[in-house]
Design a protein around this motif. Structure first.
Motif, PDB file in Angstrom:
ATOM      1  N   VAL A   2       0.854  -1.182   0.000  1.00  0.00           N
ATOM      2  CA  VAL A   2       0.000   0.000   0.000  1.00  0.00           C
ATOM      3  C   VAL A   2       0.892   1.235   0.000  1.00  0.00           C
ATOM      4  O   VAL A   2       1.827   1.332   0.803  1.00  0.00           O
ATOM      5  CB  VAL A   2      -0.916   0.025   1.239  1.00  0.00           C
ATOM      6  N   GLN A   3       0.624   2.154  -0.903  1.00  0.00           N
ATOM      7  CA  GLN A   3       1.344   3.423  -0.930  1.00  0.00           C
ATOM      8  C   GLN A   3       0.429   4.523  -0.385  1.00  0.00           C
ATOM      9  O   GLN A   3      -0.742   4.594  -0.758  1.00  0.00           O
ATOM     10  CB  GLN A   3       1.783   3.773  -2.352  1.00  0.00           C
ATOM     11  N   LEU A   4       0.988   5.352   0.465  1.00  0.00           N
ATOM     12  CA  LEU A   4       0.216   6.421   1.114  1.00  0.00           C
ATOM     13  C   LEU A   4       0.884   7.760   0.863  1.00  0.00           C
ATOM     14  O   LEU A   4       2.103   7.889   1.025  1.00  0.00           O
ATOM     15  CB  LEU A   4       0.139   6.165   2.622  1.00  0.00           C
ATOM     16  N   VAL A   5       0.082   8.739   0.488  1.00  0.00           N
ATOM     17  CA  VAL A   5       0.605  10.084   0.240  1.00  0.00           C
ATOM     18  C   VAL A   5      -0.262  11.102   0.972  1.00  0.00           C
ATOM     19  O   VAL A   5      -1.456  11.230   0.674  1.00  0.00           O
ATOM     20  CB  VAL A   5       0.637  10.413  -1.261  1.00  0.00           C
ATOM     21  N   GLU A   6       0.356  11.811   1.930  1.00  0.00           N
ATOM     22  CA  GLU A   6      -0.368  12.833   2.683  1.00  0.00           C
ATOM     23  C   GLU A   6      -0.280  14.178   1.987  1.00  0.00           C
ATOM     24  O   GLU A   6       0.680  14.468   1.268  1.00  0.00           O
ATOM     25  CB  GLU A   6       0.206  12.992   4.102  1.00  0.00           C
TER      26      GLU A   6
END
Length: 122
Positions: A2-6
């Motif tokens: 899973v890739q997460l970008v804030e």
């Protein structure tokens, strides 16, 4: 994986508001519990809020009544609405994902974003 970008961090005066977003890609977002953590300079990373895949929420005491965590599974995004901000909320905010029920310990999370800076001036 899973890739997460804030996104959504910035500089705000005390009493102001910000909304952080965390966009997820990779595996089925709706299967994951999501959390927000923060780390201030010289301090350990601390739990802020979490939301289960069903929408059950949990907050640390210092943000209850001021912050709201939510998720939009159709957009693969989790949000942190922050109101009545205080200088002590200044930190780098991270979102995180785990494949089981919500948790308030950072070591329980498998995936992390790069963080977004929130600065609250007095």
């Amino acid at each position: 994986q899973v890739q997460l970008v804030e996104s959504g961090g910035g500089l705000v005066q005390a009493g102001g508001s910000l909304r952080l977003s965390c966009a997820a890609s990779g595996r089925t977002f709706s299967n994951y519990a999501m959390g927000w953590f923060r780390q201030a300079p010289g301090k350990e990373r601390e739990f802020v809020a979490a939301i289960s895949w069903r929408g059950i929420t949990y907050y640390t005491d210092s943000v209850k009544g001021r912050f709201t965590i939510s998720r939009d599974n159709a957009k693969n995004t989790v949000y942190l609405e922050m109101n009545s901000l205080k200088p002590e909320d200044t930190a780098v905010y991270y979102c995180a994902a785990r494949s089981q029920f919500i948790h308030y310990k950072d070591y329980a999370y498998d995936y992390w974003g790069q963080g977004t800076q929130v600065t609250v001036s007095s």
